[in-house]
Design a protein around this motif. Structure first.
Motif, PDB file in Angstrom:
ATOM      1  N   SER A   1     -12.003  -1.343   7.891  1.00  0.00           N
ATOM      2  CA  SER A   1     -10.990  -2.210   7.285  1.00  0.00           C
ATOM      3  C   SER A   1      -9.985  -2.537   8.371  1.00  0.00           C
ATOM      4  O   SER A   1     -10.132  -2.114   9.523  1.00  0.00           O
TER       5      SER A   1
ATOM      6  N   GLY B   1       4.308 -11.439   2.991  1.00  0.00           N
ATOM      7  CA  GLY B   1       4.521 -11.080   1.587  1.00  0.00           C
ATOM      8  C   GLY B   1       3.396 -10.206   1.077  1.00  0.00           C
ATOM      9  O   GLY B   1       2.390  -9.992   1.772  1.00  0.00           O
TER      10      GLY B   1
ATOM     11  N   LEU C   1       0.836  -1.211   0.000  1.00  0.00           N
ATOM     12  CA  LEU C   1       0.000   0.000   0.000  1.00  0.00           C
ATOM     13  C   LEU C   1       0.867   1.256   0.000  1.00  0.00           C
ATOM     14  O   LEU C   1       0.617   2.206  -0.751  1.00  0.00           O
TER      15      LEU C   1
ATOM     16  N   GLN D   1       0.178 -12.477   4.035  1.00  0.00           N
ATOM     17  CA  GLN D   1       0.413 -12.803   5.452  1.00  0.00           C
ATOM     18  C   GLN D   1      -0.339 -14.098   5.772  1.00  0.00           C
ATOM     19  O   GLN D   1      -1.289 -14.474   5.083  1.00  0.00           O
TER      20      GLN D   1
ATOM     21  N   TYR E   1     -12.589  -6.572  13.319  1.00  0.00           N
ATOM     22  CA  TYR E   1     -11.655  -5.610  13.914  1.00  0.00           C
ATOM     23  C   TYR E   1     -12.243  -4.792  15.064  1.00  0.00           C
ATOM     24  O   TYR E   1     -11.536  -4.025  15.685  1.00  0.00           O
TER      25      TYR E   1
ATOM     26  N   LYS F   1      -4.138 -15.087   5.357  1.00  0.00           N
ATOM     27  CA  LYS F   1      -4.830 -14.840   4.092  1.00  0.00           C
ATOM     28  C   LYS F   1      -5.072 -16.132   3.295  1.00  0.00           C
ATOM     29  O   LYS F   1      -4.467 -17.158   3.559  1.00  0.00           O
TER      30      LYS F   1
HETATM   31  C1  LIG Z   1      -7.294  -5.157   4.572  1.00  0.00           C
HETATM   32  C2  LIG Z   1      -5.834  -5.294   4.867  1.00  0.00           C
HETATM   33  N1  LIG Z   1      -4.988  -4.418   4.324  1.00  0.00           N
HETATM   34  C3  LIG Z   1      -3.669  -4.497   4.539  1.00  0.00           C
HETATM   35  C4  LIG Z   1      -3.120  -5.486   5.326  1.00  0.00           C
HETATM   36  C5  LIG Z   1      -1.665  -5.494   5.598  1.00  0.00           C
HETATM   37  O1  LIG Z   1      -1.015  -6.626   5.175  1.00  0.00           O
HETATM   38  P1  LIG Z   1       0.310  -7.153   5.880  1.00  0.00           P
HETATM   39  O2  LIG Z   1      -0.069  -7.741   7.193  1.00  0.00           O
HETATM   40  O3  LIG Z   1       0.832  -8.163   4.923  1.00  0.00           O
HETATM   41  O4  LIG Z   1       1.236  -5.987   6.029  1.00  0.00           O
HETATM   42  C6  LIG Z   1      -3.960  -6.447   5.901  1.00  0.00           C
HETATM   43  C7  LIG Z   1      -3.397  -7.525   6.715  1.00  0.00           C
HETATM   44  O5  LIG Z   1      -3.990  -8.227   7.468  1.00  0.00           O
HETATM   45  C8  LIG Z   1      -5.367  -6.343   5.678  1.00  0.00           C
HETATM   46  O6  LIG Z   1      -6.213  -7.211   6.231  1.00  0.00           O
END
Ligand SMILES: Cc1ncc(COP(=O)(O)O)c(C=O)c1O
Length: 428
Positions: free
Chosen positions: A109, A217, A88, A207, A345, A210
């Motif tokens: 989110s 990653g 991101l 991660q 969340y 997922k």
């Molecule tokens: C919606 C969302 N965006 C971004 C991320 C960030 O990913 P990462 O944990 O690989 O940095 C996550 C991780 O859980 C997520 O659920």
């Protein structure tokens, strides 16, 4: 369709036997000989990173995965990175967002969707959600756009798709780059084309939790050659494809993925393509069953979502169907049945201390006046999430349906019981 009613006995929280008792759970993530072989090949190749030039990167194990994943989602380019948050941040930088700019982000989110913005010194502006789909409300996005807005970031929350028809149109109208957070949406499709290929960039996380994972990653998809060049540069310490290895042109991280992760992802992708369809079929079955029981409903169907990847199977709780039992207590009762459900969340992103305590240069709280009432109501009253791996387990889904039916049949008794035992936990 047949409706199961075999478990309307006493809820487990009132002393009954859990509906999920004895149901076998699969280990996650699935793996076997292909993953072992792929990892050993990297080990013995002696090439544990993917190389420094764009050509070397394309020829790497990770490069092969990038092409396959991008193709699965209908995008021209894919660039793997260290994680989804980095994806991101990278996409925002490559799209031209700088310190002092504003980026519209969803209130509902995972926190990283929004923290990627202040990570580059820009300000997140939160947009509210839609009650029936839990996705970012296009009207709220539009209302949040101001003179300093430099990009729009949306999430496909739970793997359901945000309204890409309206959001791509409004991004075009305002001449703003659109970045899709697809961390939850591996495999999801909107009108036959993959999530992450509709905006200027699509960001995914690999991660561990997922649907497609290498432990950690991420990847950024795009259809623009210009953006792809910037993504390459910003993920590679500011190098340029056309210049020397020790020439640096931008302030930038090393976000390169290792070949270990690329090897695992290549094999996992083959599995995930099949598993996505199994999950989708089971999710459709579950949605119909929940409709029959009532009180805990799936998200509203949208026929424009032509394939559905999952992180969560999200549901809408209506306390009126359960003698006004608070959602937290209902979840507790389902968990007592041995069911892998939770409240996701728990609060809109801006209610997390990182944003609630964030201040401007004059010391004023930045988000003191931010209001996202729909997202707040979703978090407090309706949102219940089932983890995606449960969608591979029909008996477990049946146990969920049975559990809901059972709690419905004993709702009055449960409400009484919890009245005697007030909830003293902090609200969240
Ligand atoms: C919606 C969302 N965006 C971004 C991320 C960030 O990913 P990462 O944990 O690989 O940095 C996550 C991780 O859980 C997520 O659920």
């Amino acid at each position: 369709m047949k409706r199961a009613t075999s478990h309307t006995g006493k809820p487990a929280i009132l002393g009954g036997s859990p509906t999920a008792h004895g149901i076998k759970r699969e280990a996650w993530p699935p793996h076997g000989v292909p993953e072992r072989k792929a990892l050993l090949e990297v080990l013995e190749s002696g090439k544990w990173w993917r190389g420094g030039t764009r050509r070397e990167m394309a020829q790497s194990v990770t490069g092969r995965f990038e092409r396959e994943f991008a193709k699965w989602h209908g995008a021209r380019h894919g660039l793997c990175v260290t994680n989804g948050t980095a994806a991101l941040e990278l996409a925002l930088r490559a799209a031209g967002v700088e310190a002092g700019d504003e980026v519209v982000v969803p209130a509902l989110s995972f926190v990283a969707t929004a923290t990627a913005v202040p990570l580059i010194g820009a300000r997140a502006v939160f947009a509210d959600a839609v009650a029936e789909t839990y996705q970012t409300d296009p009207a709220a996005i539009e209302a949040a756009i101001g003179p300093r807005t430099r990009a729009i970031l949306v999430v496909h929350y739970g793997g359901y798709c945000a309204d890409l028809d309206r959001i791509t149109k409004l991004a075009r109208r305002h001449k703003l780059p659109l970045i899709e957070d697809c961390a939850h949406a591996q495999g999801s499709q909107w009108r036959g084309r993959g999530a992450g290929s509709w905006g200027d960039a699509g960001c995914f996380s690999f991660q561990m939790s997922k649907a497609l994972t290498a432990g950690e990653g991420g990847i950024v998809l795009s259809n623009s050659d210009v953006l792809a060049e910037k993504l390459y540069s910003y993920h590679h310490l500011g190098r340029l494809e056309s210049q020397g290895f020790y020439d640096f042109h931008r302030v930038a991280w090393n976000m390169r993925m290792t070949e270990w992760q690329g090897a695992i992802l290549g094999e996992q992708l083959k599995r995930v393509k099949k598993l996505t369809l199994v999950k989708q079929r089971n999710a459709e079955w579950l949605a119909k069953q929940l409709d029959l029981v009532g009180g805990l409903l799936p998200l509203k169907r949208d026929p424009r979502i032509t394939r559905r990847g999952f992180y969560y199977f999200l549901m809408r709780y209506d306390a009126r169907d359960f003698a006004n039992l608070p959602k937290a207590r209902f979840v507790e009762a389902l968990q007592a049945e041995g069911l892998p459900v939770g409240q996701a969340y728990g609060r809109p992103i801006q209610k997390n201390p990182v944003f609630a305590e964030m201040r401007d240069a004059r010391g004023r709280k930045l988000y003191a006046k931010t209001r996202t009432p729909v997202a707040e109501r979703i978090c407090a009253q309706t949102q219940i999430a089932l983890g995606h791996t449960a969608l591979l387990n029909r008996p477990l889904l049946q146990a969920l349906v049975d559990g809901v039916a059972r709690l419905k049949a004993h709702a009055g008794e449960l409400a009484e019981r919890f009245k005697e035992k007030p909830d003293t936990r902090a609200a969240g």
